[in-house]
Design a protein around this motif. Sequence first.
Motif, mmCIF file in Angstrom:
data_model
loop_
_atom_site.group_PDB
_atom_site.id
_atom_site.type_symbol
_atom_site.label_atom_id
_atom_site.label_comp_id
_atom_site.label_asym_id
_atom_site.label_seq_id
_atom_site.Cartn_x
_atom_site.Cartn_y
_atom_site.Cartn_z
ATOM 1 N N LEU A 148 -34.418 -19.076 52.606
ATOM 2 C CA LEU A 148 -34.570 -18.455 54.087
ATOM 3 C C LEU A 148 -35.450 -17.548 54.367
ATOM 4 O O LEU A 148 -36.142 -17.374 55.540
ATOM 5 N N ARG A 149 -35.736 -16.752 53.579
ATOM 6 C CA ARG A 149 -36.474 -15.535 53.701
ATOM 7 C C ARG A 149 -38.060 -15.945 53.749
ATOM 8 O O ARG A 149 -38.938 -15.390 54.546
ATOM 9 N N ARG A 208 -34.515 -14.466 61.149
ATOM 10 C CA ARG A 208 -33.697 -14.936 59.828
ATOM 11 C C ARG A 208 -32.188 -14.942 60.553
ATOM 12 O O ARG A 208 -31.564 -15.842 60.412
ATOM 13 N N ARG A 209 -32.098 -13.842 60.943
ATOM 14 C CA ARG A 209 -30.477 -13.885 61.726
ATOM 15 C C ARG A 209 -30.116 -14.630 62.746
ATOM 16 O O ARG A 209 -28.929 -15.353 62.732
ATOM 17 N N ALA A 257 -36.699 -10.250 59.682
ATOM 18 C CA ALA A 257 -35.107 -10.461 59.439
ATOM 19 C C ALA A 257 -34.476 -10.735 60.752
ATOM 20 O O ALA A 257 -33.454 -11.685 60.720
ATOM 21 N N ILE A 267 -29.709 -18.280 61.302
ATOM 22 C CA ILE A 267 -28.363 -18.428 60.661
ATOM 23 C C ILE A 267 -27.116 -18.480 61.515
ATOM 24 O O ILE A 267 -26.626 -19.031 61.866
ATOM 25 N N LEU A 284 -25.534 -20.488 51.183
ATOM 26 C CA LEU A 284 -26.106 -19.604 51.861
ATOM 27 C C LEU A 284 -26.612 -18.520 50.845
ATOM 28 O O LEU A 284 -27.719 -18.215 51.157
ATOM 29 N N GLY A 285 -25.995 -18.200 49.838
ATOM 30 C CA GLY A 285 -26.613 -17.166 48.953
ATOM 31 C C GLY A 285 -27.509 -17.723 48.149
ATOM 32 O O GLY A 285 -28.382 -17.178 47.814
ATOM 33 N N ARG A 292 -31.035 -18.030 49.881
ATOM 34 C CA ARG A 292 -31.180 -16.825 50.592
ATOM 35 C C ARG A 292 -32.727 -16.918 50.353
ATOM 36 O O ARG A 292 -33.647 -16.382 51.227
ATOM 37 N N SER A 293 -33.377 -17.114 49.203
ATOM 38 C CA SER A 293 -35.118 -16.885 49.016
ATOM 39 C C SER A 293 -35.764 -17.990 49.967
ATOM 40 O O SER A 293 -36.526 -17.553 50.699
ATOM 41 N N LYS A 302 -21.450 -19.527 49.262
ATOM 42 C CA LYS A 302 -22.338 -19.884 48.021
ATOM 43 C C LYS A 302 -23.784 -20.457 48.051
ATOM 44 O O LYS A 302 -24.537 -20.016 47.605
#
Length: 157
Positions: free
Chosen positions: A137-138, A147-148, A144, A151, A130-131, A134-135, A128
Amino acid sequence: MHSLPVFIRLNGRPVILLGEGEAAGAKRRLLERAGADIVGEEAQAALAIVAIEEDDAAEAAIARLKERGILVNAVDRAAACDFTLPAIVDRDPVIIAIGTGGASAGLAKALRQRLEAMLPASLGGLAKALGAARSALRAHWPNAADRRRAIDAALDP
């Protein structure tokens, strides 16, 4: 791969459940946890679970449901199943499903118990968080792939 693992959102959707007894009760509890609207055989539904113990009655119910185009799970009748129900590790919103294609519910249960012992109850909270991030992190890693990698590094044991 004998089946495609898929997670179906059943909240408020009708699912036919036929049968009584321990197996039907277990399936009822599972469907209720998923928020399904449990209905009888005559209702419109896309999925059905047949937990009828008597062979002839179960086979007749399976045939009637399949004739209507309904996907059927038949308890202890793997050959008659259009889908199987896995053993589940629930760390909401993380859900891990363990299936054996109906070959051995006991093996799936043993694997589920091992995974439950390994995975902390807080795993859902991490998902939750991490969700929710999300913004951010972006924004911090617009690419991408970057970012991967970030993470992956953060989650590396």
